[in-house]
Scaffold this motif. Structure first.
Motif, PDB file in Angstrom:
ATOM      1  N   THR A   1       0.835  -1.183   0.000  1.00 49.82           N
ATOM      2  CA  THR A   1       0.000   0.000   0.000  1.00 49.82           C
ATOM      3  C   THR A   1       0.877   1.242   0.000  1.00 49.82           C
ATOM      4  OG1 THR A   1      -1.730  -1.125   1.218  1.00 49.82           O
ATOM      5  CG2 THR A   1      -1.775   1.258   1.254  1.00 49.82           C
ATOM      6  N   LEU A   2       0.537   2.186  -0.846  1.00 50.51           N
ATOM      7  CA  LEU A   2       1.262   3.438  -0.931  1.00 50.51           C
ATOM      8  C   LEU A   2       0.362   4.566  -0.460  1.00 50.51           C
ATOM      9  CD1 LEU A   2       3.750   5.061  -1.958  1.00 50.51           C
ATOM     10  CD2 LEU A   2       2.486   5.312  -4.099  1.00 50.51           C
ATOM     11  N   ALA A   3       0.882   5.417   0.407  1.00 51.04           N
ATOM     12  CA  ALA A   3       0.145   6.582   0.882  1.00 51.04           C
ATOM     13  C   ALA A   3       1.042   7.803   0.713  1.00 51.04           C
ATOM     14  CB  ALA A   3      -0.242   6.413   2.341  1.00 51.04           C
ATOM     15  N   VAL A   4       0.461   8.900   0.240  1.00 51.04           N
ATOM     16  CA  VAL A   4       1.210  10.138   0.028  1.00 51.04           C
ATOM     17  C   VAL A   4       0.543  11.229   0.859  1.00 51.04           C
ATOM     18  CG1 VAL A   4       1.960  11.837  -1.682  1.00 51.04           C
ATOM     19  CG2 VAL A   4       1.820   9.416  -2.314  1.00 51.04           C
ATOM     20  N   PHE A   5       1.375  11.980   1.577  1.00 48.43           N
ATOM     21  CA  PHE A   5       0.858  13.034   2.441  1.00 48.43           C
ATOM     22  C   PHE A   5       1.598  14.336   2.177  1.00 48.43           C
ATOM     23  CE2 PHE A   5       0.436   8.997   4.672  1.00 48.43           C
ATOM     24  CZ  PHE A   5      -0.933   8.982   4.900  1.00 48.43           C
ATOM     25  N   ARG A   6       0.949  15.457   2.470  1.00 47.05           N
ATOM     26  CA  ARG A   6       1.590  16.766   2.377  1.00 47.05           C
ATOM     27  C   ARG A   6       2.806  16.761   3.297  1.00 47.05           C
ATOM     28  NH1 ARG A   6       0.682  21.814   5.054  1.00 47.05           N
ATOM     29  NH2 ARG A   6       1.456  23.477   3.720  1.00 47.05           N
ATOM     30  N   ASN A   7       3.886  17.358   2.844  1.00 48.68           N
ATOM     31  CA  ASN A   7       5.147  17.341   3.576  1.00 48.68           C
ATOM     32  C   ASN A   7       5.127  18.389   4.690  1.00 48.68           C
ATOM     33  OD1 ASN A   7       7.767  16.841   4.342  1.00 48.68           O
ATOM     34  ND2 ASN A   7       8.680  17.978   2.660  1.00 48.68           N
ATOM     35  N   ALA A   8       4.232  18.199   5.649  1.00 48.20           N
ATOM     36  CA  ALA A   8       4.115  19.140   6.767  1.00 48.20           C
ATOM     37  C   ALA A   8       3.553  18.416   7.979  1.00 48.20           C
ATOM     38  CB  ALA A   8       3.211  20.303   6.393  1.00 48.20           C
ATOM     39  N   CYS A   9       4.264  18.492   9.082  1.00 42.32           N
ATOM     40  CA  CYS A   9       3.791  17.908  10.336  1.00 42.32           C
ATOM     41  C   CYS A   9       2.605  18.727  10.845  1.00 42.32           C
ATOM     42  CB  CYS A   9       4.920  17.913  11.367  1.00 42.32           C
ATOM     43  SG  CYS A   9       4.448  17.206  12.967  1.00 42.32           S
ATOM     44  N   VAL A  10       1.619  18.063  11.409  1.00 44.56           N
ATOM     45  CA  VAL A  10       0.440  18.771  11.919  1.00 44.56           C
ATOM     46  C   VAL A  10       0.757  19.584  13.169  1.00 44.56           C
ATOM     47  CG1 VAL A  10      -1.174  17.107  10.937  1.00 44.56           C
ATOM     48  CG2 VAL A  10      -0.353  16.773  13.264  1.00 44.56           C
ATOM     49  N   HIS A  11       1.871  19.326  13.803  1.00 50.00           N
ATOM     50  CA  HIS A  11       2.228  20.021  15.038  1.00 50.00           C
ATOM     51  C   HIS A  11       2.543  21.487  14.781  1.00 50.00           C
ATOM     52  CE1 HIS A  11       5.398  20.801  18.322  1.00 50.00           C
ATOM     53  NE2 HIS A  11       4.214  20.982  18.860  1.00 50.00           N
ATOM     54  N   GLN A  12       3.533  21.770  13.918  1.00 45.83           N
ATOM     55  CA  GLN A  12       3.902  23.158  13.628  1.00 45.83           C
ATOM     56  C   GLN A  12       4.082  23.406  12.134  1.00 45.83           C
ATOM     57  OE1 GLN A  12       7.342  24.084  16.082  1.00 45.83           O
ATOM     58  NE2 GLN A  12       6.038  24.567  17.815  1.00 45.83           N
ATOM     59  N   GLY A  13       3.669  22.465  11.312  1.00 47.35           N
ATOM     60  CA  GLY A  13       3.772  22.635   9.867  1.00 47.35           C
ATOM     61  C   GLY A  13       5.177  22.470   9.315  1.00 47.35           C
ATOM     62  N   LEU A  14       6.106  21.993  10.130  1.00 42.23           N
ATOM     63  CA  LEU A  14       7.484  21.817   9.675  1.00 42.23           C
ATOM     64  C   LEU A  14       7.584  20.601   8.756  1.00 42.23           C
ATOM     65  CD1 LEU A  14       9.272  22.513  13.070  1.00 42.23           C
ATOM     66  CD2 LEU A  14       9.107  24.062  11.112  1.00 42.23           C
ATOM     67  N   SER A  15       8.569  20.624   7.878  1.00 38.43           N
ATOM     68  CA  SER A  15       8.796  19.571   6.904  1.00 38.43           C
ATOM     69  C   SER A  15       9.072  18.229   7.584  1.00 38.43           C
ATOM     70  CB  SER A  15       9.983  19.950   6.024  1.00 38.43           C
ATOM     71  OG  SER A  15      10.377  18.872   5.231  1.00 38.43           O
ATOM     72  N   PHE A  35       3.330   9.173  13.257  1.00 37.71           N
ATOM     73  CA  PHE A  35       2.181   9.027  12.370  1.00 37.71           C
ATOM     74  C   PHE A  35       2.145   7.634  11.766  1.00 37.71           C
ATOM     75  CE2 PHE A  35       3.558  13.410  12.335  1.00 37.71           C
ATOM     76  CZ  PHE A  35       2.374  14.096  12.558  1.00 37.71           C
ATOM     77  N   ASP A  36       0.961   7.036  11.708  1.00 38.01           N
ATOM     78  CA  ASP A  36       0.771   5.787  10.989  1.00 38.01           C
ATOM     79  C   ASP A  36       1.060   6.087   9.512  1.00 38.01           C
ATOM     80  OD1 ASP A  36      -0.775   3.928   9.223  1.00 38.01           O
ATOM     81  OD2 ASP A  36      -1.279   3.013  11.154  1.00 38.01           O
ATOM     82  N   ALA A  37       2.028   5.403   8.919  1.00 41.29           N
ATOM     83  CA  ALA A  37       2.466   5.710   7.559  1.00 41.29           C
ATOM     84  C   ALA A  37       1.447   5.319   6.492  1.00 41.29           C
ATOM     85  CB  ALA A  37       3.802   5.026   7.275  1.00 41.29           C
ATOM     86  N   THR A  38       0.456   4.516   6.825  1.00 36.98           N
ATOM     87  CA  THR A  38      -0.548   4.146   5.827  1.00 36.98           C
ATOM     88  C   THR A  38      -1.796   5.014   5.907  1.00 36.98           C
ATOM     89  OG1 THR A  38      -1.445   2.412   7.251  1.00 36.98           O
ATOM     90  CG2 THR A  38       0.228   1.763   5.651  1.00 36.98           C
ATOM     91  N   SER A  39      -2.152   5.482   7.096  1.00 34.59           N
ATOM     92  CA  SER A  39      -3.369   6.278   7.247  1.00 34.59           C
ATOM     93  C   SER A  39      -3.096   7.763   7.493  1.00 34.59           C
ATOM     94  CB  SER A  39      -4.206   5.750   8.420  1.00 34.59           C
ATOM     95  OG  SER A  39      -3.554   6.022   9.652  1.00 34.59           O
ATOM     96  N   GLY A  40      -1.883   8.093   7.964  1.00 32.60           N
ATOM     97  CA  GLY A  40      -1.556   9.476   8.299  1.00 32.60           C
ATOM     98  C   GLY A  40      -2.035   9.895   9.673  1.00 32.60           C
ATOM     99  N   GLU A  41      -2.696   8.972  10.385  1.00 33.07           N
ATOM    100  CA  GLU A  41      -3.192   9.300  11.718  1.00 33.07           C
ATOM    101  C   GLU A  41      -2.035   9.477  12.691  1.00 33.07           C
ATOM    102  OE1 GLU A  41      -6.042   7.546  15.265  1.00 33.07           O
ATOM    103  OE2 GLU A  41      -6.074   6.598  13.312  1.00 33.07           O
ATOM    104  N   CYS A  42      -2.121  10.520  13.501  1.00 34.65           N
ATOM    105  CA  CYS A  42      -1.079  10.793  14.484  1.00 34.65           C
ATOM    106  C   CYS A  42      -1.313   9.899  15.695  1.00 34.65           C
ATOM    107  CB  CYS A  42      -1.096  12.266  14.895  1.00 34.65           C
ATOM    108  SG  CYS A  42       0.234  12.701  16.018  1.00 34.65           S
ATOM    109  N   VAL A  43      -0.325   9.064  16.009  1.00 36.48           N
ATOM    110  CA  VAL A  43      -0.454   8.184  17.167  1.00 36.48           C
ATOM    111  C   VAL A  43       0.026   8.884  18.431  1.00 36.48           C
ATOM    112  CG1 VAL A  43      -0.392   6.059  15.821  1.00 36.48           C
ATOM    113  CG2 VAL A  43       1.740   7.028  16.651  1.00 36.48           C
ATOM    114  N   SER A  44       0.690  10.040  18.286  1.00 34.82           N
ATOM    115  CA  SER A  44       1.142  10.822  19.436  1.00 34.82           C
ATOM    116  C   SER A  44       0.050  11.747  19.960  1.00 34.82           C
ATOM    117  CB  SER A  44       2.345  11.689  19.059  1.00 34.82           C
ATOM    118  OG  SER A  44       3.390  10.909  18.570  1.00 34.82           O
ATOM    119  N   ALA A  45      -0.806  12.209  19.054  1.00 39.02           N
ATOM    120  CA  ALA A  45      -1.889  13.128  19.400  1.00 39.02           C
ATOM    121  C   ALA A  45      -3.142  12.668  18.661  1.00 39.02           C
ATOM    122  CB  ALA A  45      -1.530  14.560  19.026  1.00 39.02           C
ATOM    123  N   PRO A  46      -3.877  11.714  19.239  1.00 36.91           N
ATOM    124  CA  PRO A  46      -5.065  11.171  18.565  1.00 36.91           C
ATOM    125  C   PRO A  46      -5.997  12.284  18.090  1.00 36.91           C
ATOM    126  CG  PRO A  46      -4.578   9.904  20.534  1.00 36.91           C
ATOM    127  CD  PRO A  46      -3.657  11.104  20.550  1.00 36.91           C
ATOM    128  N   GLY A  47      -6.515  12.082  16.880  1.00 40.46           N
ATOM    129  CA  GLY A  47      -7.408  13.062  16.272  1.00 40.46           C
ATOM    130  C   GLY A  47      -6.700  13.941  15.263  1.00 40.46           C
TER     131      GLY A  47
END
Length: 70
Positions: A1-15, A35-47
């Motif tokens: 499975t391949l997942a592609v995400f925007r190159n920005a962390c949800v925490h502070q938007g850093l690469s 982050f779960d690499a297949t879903s993009g869900e943050c396991v450190s900060a649920p939601g």
């Protein structure tokens, strides 16, 4: 499975460049958010969720929608 995400962390938007992939978990190089690499869900900060980028693999080539991601 391949997942592609925007190159920005949800925490502070850093690469996420330089992040580590550890058993299916992408680790942000700046503050260690995980982050779960297949879903993009943050396991450190649920939601929290990485922003997905529409993509597909066709005949061995990766196609990403123009203007998506960073």
């Amino acid at each position: 499975t391949l997942a592609v995400f925007r190159n920005a962390c949800v925490h502070q938007g850093l690469s996420l460049d330089g992040g580590l992939l550890d058993e299916g978990v992408l680790v942000c190089p700046w503050h260690g958010f995980r982050f779960d690499a297949t879903s993009g869900e943050c396991v450190s900060a649920p939601g929290a969720q990485l922003e997905p980028v529409p993509s597909r693999v066709d005949d061995g080539r990766l196609w990403i929608r123009p203007g998506s991601g960073s």
